[in-house]
Design a protein around this motif. Sequence first.
Motif, PDB file in Angstrom:
ATOM      1  N   MET A   1      40.996   0.485  28.805  1.00 11.01           N
ATOM      2  CA  MET A   1      41.669   0.256  27.355  1.00 11.01           C
ATOM      3  C   MET A   1      40.589   0.862  26.228  1.00 11.01           C
ATOM      4  O   MET A   1      41.404   0.903  25.094  1.00 11.01           O
ATOM      5  N   THR A   2      39.384   1.209  26.445  1.00 11.18           N
ATOM      6  CA  THR A   2      38.776   1.735  25.232  1.00 11.18           C
ATOM      7  C   THR A   2      38.902   3.249  25.232  1.00 11.18           C
ATOM      8  O   THR A   2      38.221   3.920  24.226  1.00 11.18           O
ATOM      9  N   TRP A   3      39.212   3.868  26.256  1.00  8.23           N
ATOM     10  CA  TRP A   3      39.029   5.483  26.367  1.00  8.23           C
ATOM     11  C   TRP A   3      40.221   6.018  25.099  1.00  8.23           C
ATOM     12  O   TRP A   3      41.470   5.650  25.414  1.00  8.23           O
ATOM     13  N   GLY A   4      39.617   6.721  24.528  1.00  3.47           N
ATOM     14  CA  GLY A   4      40.445   7.338  23.272  1.00  3.47           C
ATOM     15  C   GLY A   4      40.601   6.552  21.832  1.00  3.47           C
ATOM     16  O   GLY A   4      40.875   6.981  21.005  1.00  3.47           O
ATOM     17  N   SER A   5      39.665   5.699  22.100  1.00  3.51           N
ATOM     18  CA  SER A   5      39.138   4.752  20.692  1.00  3.51           C
ATOM     19  C   SER A   5      37.756   4.754  20.706  1.00  3.51           C
ATOM     20  O   SER A   5      36.927   5.344  19.815  1.00  3.51           O
ATOM     21  N   GLN A   6      37.171   3.494  21.340  1.00  7.07           N
ATOM     22  CA  GLN A   6      35.830   3.431  21.333  1.00  7.07           C
ATOM     23  C   GLN A   6      34.951   4.411  22.144  1.00  7.07           C
ATOM     24  O   GLN A   6      34.012   4.820  22.019  1.00  7.07           O
ATOM     25  N   ASN A   7      35.862   5.038  23.072  1.00  8.73           N
ATOM     26  CA  ASN A   7      35.290   6.193  24.024  1.00  8.73           C
ATOM     27  C   ASN A   7      35.891   7.606  23.855  1.00  8.73           C
ATOM     28  O   ASN A   7      37.063   7.458  23.732  1.00  8.73           O
ATOM     29  N   THR A   8      35.180   8.584  23.990  1.00  6.83           N
ATOM     30  CA  THR A   8      35.856   9.874  23.910  1.00  6.83           C
ATOM     31  C   THR A   8      36.468  10.270  25.223  1.00  6.83           C
ATOM     32  O   THR A   8      36.145   9.712  26.284  1.00  6.83           O
ATOM     33  N   PRO A   9      37.179  11.319  25.374  1.00  6.55           N
ATOM     34  CA  PRO A   9      37.369  11.808  26.754  1.00  6.55           C
ATOM     35  C   PRO A   9      36.644  11.978  27.470  1.00  6.55           C
ATOM     36  O   PRO A   9      36.465  11.791  28.885  1.00  6.55           O
ATOM     37  N   ALA A  10      35.510  12.605  27.182  1.00  7.96           N
ATOM     38  CA  ALA A  10      34.308  12.934  28.059  1.00  7.96           C
ATOM     39  C   ALA A  10      33.560  11.839  28.526  1.00  7.96           C
ATOM     40  O   ALA A  10      33.078  11.674  29.645  1.00  7.96           O
ATOM     41  N   GLU A  11      33.530  10.909  27.672  1.00 10.38           N
ATOM     42  CA  GLU A  11      32.789   9.491  27.969  1.00 10.38           C
ATOM     43  C   GLU A  11      33.837   8.837  28.956  1.00 10.38           C
ATOM     44  O   GLU A  11      33.299   8.161  30.274  1.00 10.38           O
ATOM     45  N   GLY A  12      35.011   8.801  28.960  1.00  9.80           N
ATOM     46  CA  GLY A  12      35.953   8.360  30.050  1.00  9.80           C
ATOM     47  C   GLY A  12      35.987   8.924  31.285  1.00  9.80           C
ATOM     48  O   GLY A  12      36.027   8.103  32.433  1.00  9.80           O
ATOM     49  N   HIS A  13      35.885  10.346  31.117  1.00 14.33           N
ATOM     50  CA  HIS A  13      35.821  11.110  32.445  1.00 14.33           C
ATOM     51  C   HIS A  13      34.216  10.722  33.202  1.00 14.33           C
ATOM     52  O   HIS A  13      34.351  10.677  34.354  1.00 14.33           O
TER      53      HIS A  13
ATOM     54  N   GLU B   1      50.325   2.097  29.416  1.00 13.99           N
ATOM     55  CA  GLU B   1      51.153   3.129  28.525  1.00 13.99           C
ATOM     56  C   GLU B   1      50.683   2.825  27.232  1.00 13.99           C
ATOM     57  O   GLU B   1      50.825   4.010  26.221  1.00 13.99           O
ATOM     58  N   MET B   2      50.233   1.588  26.725  1.00 11.28           N
ATOM     59  CA  MET B   2      49.886   1.200  25.390  1.00 11.28           C
ATOM     60  C   MET B   2      48.679   1.491  25.121  1.00 11.28           C
ATOM     61  O   MET B   2      48.117   1.280  23.804  1.00 11.28           O
ATOM     62  N   TYR B   3      47.764   1.807  25.948  1.00  9.18           N
ATOM     63  CA  TYR B   3      46.185   1.970  25.787  1.00  9.18           C
ATOM     64  C   TYR B   3      45.976   3.146  25.125  1.00  9.18           C
ATOM     65  O   TYR B   3      46.558   4.206  25.099  1.00  9.18           O
ATOM     66  N   PRO B   4      44.996   3.246  24.031  1.00 10.91           N
ATOM     67  CA  PRO B   4      43.859   2.196  24.119  1.00 10.91           C
ATOM     68  C   PRO B   4      44.197   1.167  23.029  1.00 10.91           C
ATOM     69  O   PRO B   4      45.097   1.260  22.380  1.00 10.91           O
ATOM     70  N   THR B   5      43.436  -0.022  23.231  1.00  7.85           N
ATOM     71  CA  THR B   5      43.690  -1.233  22.703  1.00  7.85           C
ATOM     72  C   THR B   5      42.632  -1.504  21.442  1.00  7.85           C
ATOM     73  O   THR B   5      42.892  -2.607  20.693  1.00  7.85           O
TER      74      THR B   5
ATOM     75  N   ILE C   1      43.957  10.758  29.059  1.00  8.46           N
ATOM     76  CA  ILE C   1      42.610  11.316  29.394  1.00  8.46           C
ATOM     77  C   ILE C   1      42.477  11.107  30.809  1.00  8.46           C
ATOM     78  O   ILE C   1      41.747  11.954  31.445  1.00  8.46           O
ATOM     79  N   ILE C   2      42.889  10.061  31.483  1.00 14.78           N
ATOM     80  CA  ILE C   2      42.976   9.886  32.792  1.00 14.78           C
ATOM     81  C   ILE C   2      43.681  11.262  33.600  1.00 14.78           C
ATOM     82  O   ILE C   2      43.085  11.909  34.548  1.00 14.78           O
TER      83      ILE C   2
ATOM     84  N   THR D   1      31.750   0.488  27.482  1.00 10.67           N
ATOM     85  CA  THR D   1      31.775   1.472  26.390  1.00 10.67           C
ATOM     86  C   THR D   1      30.466   2.418  26.617  1.00 10.67           C
ATOM     87  O   THR D   1      30.264   3.324  25.864  1.00 10.67           O
ATOM     88  N   ASP D   2      29.564   2.011  27.503  1.00 15.87           N
ATOM     89  CA  ASP D   2      28.414   3.267  27.835  1.00 15.87           C
ATOM     90  C   ASP D   2      27.603   3.092  29.191  1.00 15.87           C
ATOM     91  O   ASP D   2      28.368   1.961  29.853  1.00 15.87           O
ATOM     92  N   ARG D   3      27.027   3.809  29.521  1.00 19.84           N
ATOM     93  CA  ARG D   3      26.453   3.953  30.841  1.00 19.84           C
ATOM     94  C   ARG D   3      25.725   2.717  31.515  1.00 19.84           C
ATOM     95  O   ARG D   3      25.915   2.149  32.456  1.00 19.84           O
TER      96      ARG D   3
END
Length: 347
Positions: free
Chosen positions: A21-33, A51-55, A69-70, A312-314
Amino acid sequence: MQKRPLGRTGIEVSALCLGSMTWGSQNTPAEGHAQIDRALDRGVNFIDTAEMYPTTPMSAETTGRTEEIIGDWFETSGRRADVILATKHSGKGFKHARDGAPITAASIPEAIETSLRRLKTDTIDLYQFHWPNRGSYMFRQNWNYDPSSQNRDDTLSHMHEALEAMQREVERGTIRAFGLSNESAWGMAQWLRLAEAGHGPRAASLQNEYSLMCRLYDTDLAELSVNEDVGLLAFSPLAAGLLSGKYQNGALPAGSRMAINGDLGGRKTPRAFEAVAAYHAVAQTHGLDPVQMALAWCLTRPFLCSAIFGATDRTQLDLALGAAEITLSQEVLTDLDATHKAHPMPY
């Protein structure tokens, strides 16, 4: 990574599920991947989205971005077959999808088609209704929950029609399994009863909030889960980050969920911080990391199918993934139960 059955579907999912739920707001697409790649390398095969994400935060402009992103990862990696994918149909009150309309037999195929396009796939492995049309006691609504205004006949009619619509999607091949979220024991029992009467697919799972600090599931729903093979998909198993300790003593890390969403959906209370301190004391006594202890505890519950965590991070991701390798002693479990009794439902 241990695999567990998803209800009676024959599908097996990892005991830890990667939340998105953080991908596309707190996380970039590259970070989500990168998170997906790392989680799969560590044995995770289960990704949960909606469907409502990110939140974090939620807006009309970002709605659906996480699914996209997925979908881009599926397209570029070619690894769709390696993932059990779960997503959700938003319902009544969510203004950014279908103008806040409730879930209906007509909205189901529309929502599924939209998610499929974003996800760049032909099939959703687990399709869930995000919350009941009639309302829910989840998200701190339990303190003043009043079902007396519900209309039983309307609810059962909706369930009947929705299950039939879901059966058509199963037959079309757009979904493999059906699940609920933010549902009650009575509600889940009705979904199961109607499915067993032949009106549509049997619910495989129930995605509700569950953690050391939120144990509403422990009684009636636990009994239902065990007897009916409906596993819990626990969301917020770290109490929206509270159990990590990062908000203790007035701390407010920049870019954190509390910094974005304020009171963490009603979880930010004085008693919550007291409870966190008590759980951290247990972890310290037994030489455990509190994040791994909290997640490993969820995995000990007899009704738990998978615990959904986000990062949100590695560093956060690797720490959470390490919980799958932790075995809690009976002494730890006894201390955690005692802490729960001393700090029940702190928010």
